[in-house]
Design a protein around this motif. Structure first.
Motif, mmCIF file in Angstrom:
data_model
loop_
_atom_site.group_PDB
_atom_site.id
_atom_site.type_symbol
_atom_site.label_atom_id
_atom_site.label_comp_id
_atom_site.label_asym_id
_atom_site.label_seq_id
_atom_site.Cartn_x
_atom_site.Cartn_y
_atom_site.Cartn_z
ATOM 1 N N ILE A 71 21.018 32.333 -38.218
ATOM 2 C CA ILE A 71 21.701 33.533 -37.736
ATOM 3 C C ILE A 71 21.329 33.833 -36.293
ATOM 4 N N MET A 72 20.044 33.831 -35.980
ATOM 5 C CA MET A 72 19.603 34.210 -34.648
ATOM 6 C C MET A 72 19.989 33.183 -33.587
ATOM 7 N N SER A 73 20.157 31.943 -34.005
ATOM 8 C CA SER A 73 20.545 30.895 -33.058
ATOM 9 C C SER A 73 22.054 30.796 -32.894
ATOM 10 N N GLU A 74 22.785 30.900 -34.015
ATOM 11 C CA GLU A 74 24.222 30.653 -33.990
ATOM 12 C C GLU A 74 25.064 31.916 -33.809
ATOM 13 N N GLY A 104 30.479 28.932 -25.971
ATOM 14 C CA GLY A 104 31.096 29.118 -27.274
ATOM 15 C C GLY A 104 30.993 30.554 -27.741
ATOM 16 N N ALA A 105 32.020 31.043 -28.427
ATOM 17 C CA ALA A 105 31.994 32.408 -28.955
ATOM 18 C C ALA A 105 32.276 32.417 -30.445
ATOM 19 N N SER A 106 32.137 31.265 -31.085
ATOM 20 C CA SER A 106 32.421 31.174 -32.514
ATOM 21 C C SER A 106 31.308 31.814 -33.330
ATOM 22 N N ILE A 149 27.771 29.282 -47.985
ATOM 23 C CA ILE A 149 28.759 28.222 -47.807
ATOM 24 C C ILE A 149 28.510 27.484 -46.496
ATOM 25 N N TYR A 150 28.249 28.234 -45.439
ATOM 26 C CA TYR A 150 28.050 27.611 -44.121
ATOM 27 C C TYR A 150 26.920 26.587 -44.127
ATOM 28 N N VAL A 151 25.756 26.971 -44.654
ATOM 29 C CA VAL A 151 24.617 26.051 -44.600
ATOM 30 C C VAL A 151 24.791 24.881 -45.565
ATOM 31 N N SER A 189 19.436 21.457 -34.026
ATOM 32 C CA SER A 189 20.180 20.191 -34.064
ATOM 33 C C SER A 189 21.654 20.422 -34.371
ATOM 34 N N LEU A 190 22.009 21.614 -34.852
ATOM 35 C CA LEU A 190 23.381 21.884 -35.279
ATOM 36 C C LEU A 190 24.449 21.633 -34.214
ATOM 37 N N PRO A 191 24.253 22.055 -32.971
ATOM 38 C CA PRO A 191 25.319 21.822 -31.988
ATOM 39 C C PRO A 191 25.585 20.345 -31.705
ATOM 40 N N ALA A 192 24.611 19.493 -31.930
ATOM 41 C CA ALA A 192 24.784 18.061 -31.645
ATOM 42 C C ALA A 192 24.031 17.233 -32.669
ATOM 43 N N PRO A 193 24.470 17.256 -33.932
ATOM 44 C CA PRO A 193 23.723 16.578 -35.000
ATOM 45 C C PRO A 193 23.624 15.063 -34.817
ATOM 46 N N ASP A 194 24.552 14.466 -34.098
ATOM 47 C CA ASP A 194 24.502 13.021 -33.883
ATOM 48 C C ASP A 194 23.455 12.630 -32.848
#
Length: 229
Positions: A71-74, A104-106, A149-151, A189-194
Motif C-alpha cells: 500500500i505505502m509503495s504502490e 504513474g497515477a494508477s 485479489i491484487y497480491v 520488485s513489482l514495477p519491474a519483476p523481470d
C-alpha cells in the motif's frame, strides 16, 4: 455494400457490449471470498502453454508488513480514495500538458482491474477504460478483498503470480513468514519483476526497500481499511 457495412457494425457493437458486460458480471462474483480470480496475463500464459506458478493465499495468511509495504509503495491513499486518486490523476494531466515526463497515477484498484480485465500498455484508451472499472470495482468490493485479489494476481517474476508463489520462489518460505526487509524487497520488485530480484537485490533495490520499510513501519491510519472485513 451498405448491408455488409451495417452487418459488420452490428457485430462490432455486439462484441463491444459483451466485452463491457464481462467486468460488470464478474465483479460481484469476485466479491465472494471463495472465488480465486485469474488475470488476463495468466490466461494468456495458459493459452500459450507457458509455465505458470501460482498459489492463492488468503489475505489472513499474508504477513501484514507485506500488505502495508504494498500500500505505502504502490498507492498511499488506497484506504481513502474510491478507486481512483483524482489528485494524482490531475497532477499527471497537468504534467502532460506542460510537456513534462509523467509518473504513474494508477491506484491498486486500477492495477487490479487492468490485470483482471484489460491489457498491458500505456495507451489513453486503456487508461480511460480503467477509470470507470476501478470506481465500480471499489463500489462492489471491500478494500481488503481488492488487496487480496491484487497480491494474488500480480506478476512477481516471469510466470510467477501471487505473493505466496513469489515468497516461496524468492525466499523459500510462505507469505505469512516474510520479514519487514523481505516484504520491502519483494514489493519494490513489482514495477519491474523481470529485472529486479528480491533474493539478490541491487544497490538501488536495497535503497528503495529501505524507504518502503520505513513507510510500512509508519503506515498507521493509511492502512486502517484493512481492519474491516
Amino acid at each position: 455494400m451498405f448491408k455488409t457495412t451495417k452487418r459488420i457494425a452490428a457485430w462490432v457493437t455486439i462484441v463491444l457490449v459483451v466485452l463491457a458486460a464481462i467486468p460488470l458480471v464478474l465483479t460481484p462474483i469476485y466479491a465472494i471470498r471463495g472465488v480465486h480470480p485469474v488475470s488476463t496475463l495468466m490466461l494468456w500464459d495458459e493459452v500459450t502453454v507457458r509455465p505458470v506458478l501460482r498459489d492463492w493465499v488468503s489475505i489472513d495468511d499474508v504477513a501484514p508488513v507485506l500488505l502495508h509495504s504494498v500500500i505505502m509503495s504502490e498507492d498511499g491513499q488506497f484506504c481513502r480514495h474510491r478507486g481512483v486518486d483524482w489528485g494524482e490523476m490531475l497532477a499527471v494531466v497537468d504534467q502532460a500538458l506542460d510537456g513534462e515526463e509523467t509518473r504513474g497515477a494508477s491506484t491498486i484498484t486500477m492495477q487490479t482491474v487492468k490485470n483482471l480485465f484489460l491489457w498491458n500498455d500505456r495507451s489513453f484508451v486503456r487508461k480511460a477504460m480503467e477509470l470507470p472499472l476501478a470506481i465500480y470495482f471499489d463500489f462492489v468490493l471491500s478494500k481488503r478483498r481488492i488487496l487480496e485479489i491484487y497480491v494474488n494476481i500480480a506478476e512477481w517474476d516471469t510466470g510467477v503470480y501471487g505473493i505466496e508463489a513469489a515468497s516461496q520462489h524468492y525466499f523459500g518460505k510462505p507469505a505469512s513468514q516474510l520479514t519487514a526487509r523481505e516484504a520491502a524487497l519483494i514489493t519494490v520488485s513489482l514495477p519491474a519483476p523481470d529485472a529486479r530480484n528480491p533474493a539478490n537485490p541491487s544497490r538501488t533495490m536495497r535503497r528503495l526497500a529501505q524507504r518502503v520499510e520505513r513507510l510500512a513501519k509508519a503506515s498507521g491510519a493509511y492502512v486502517g481499511c484493512l481492519d474491516a472485513g
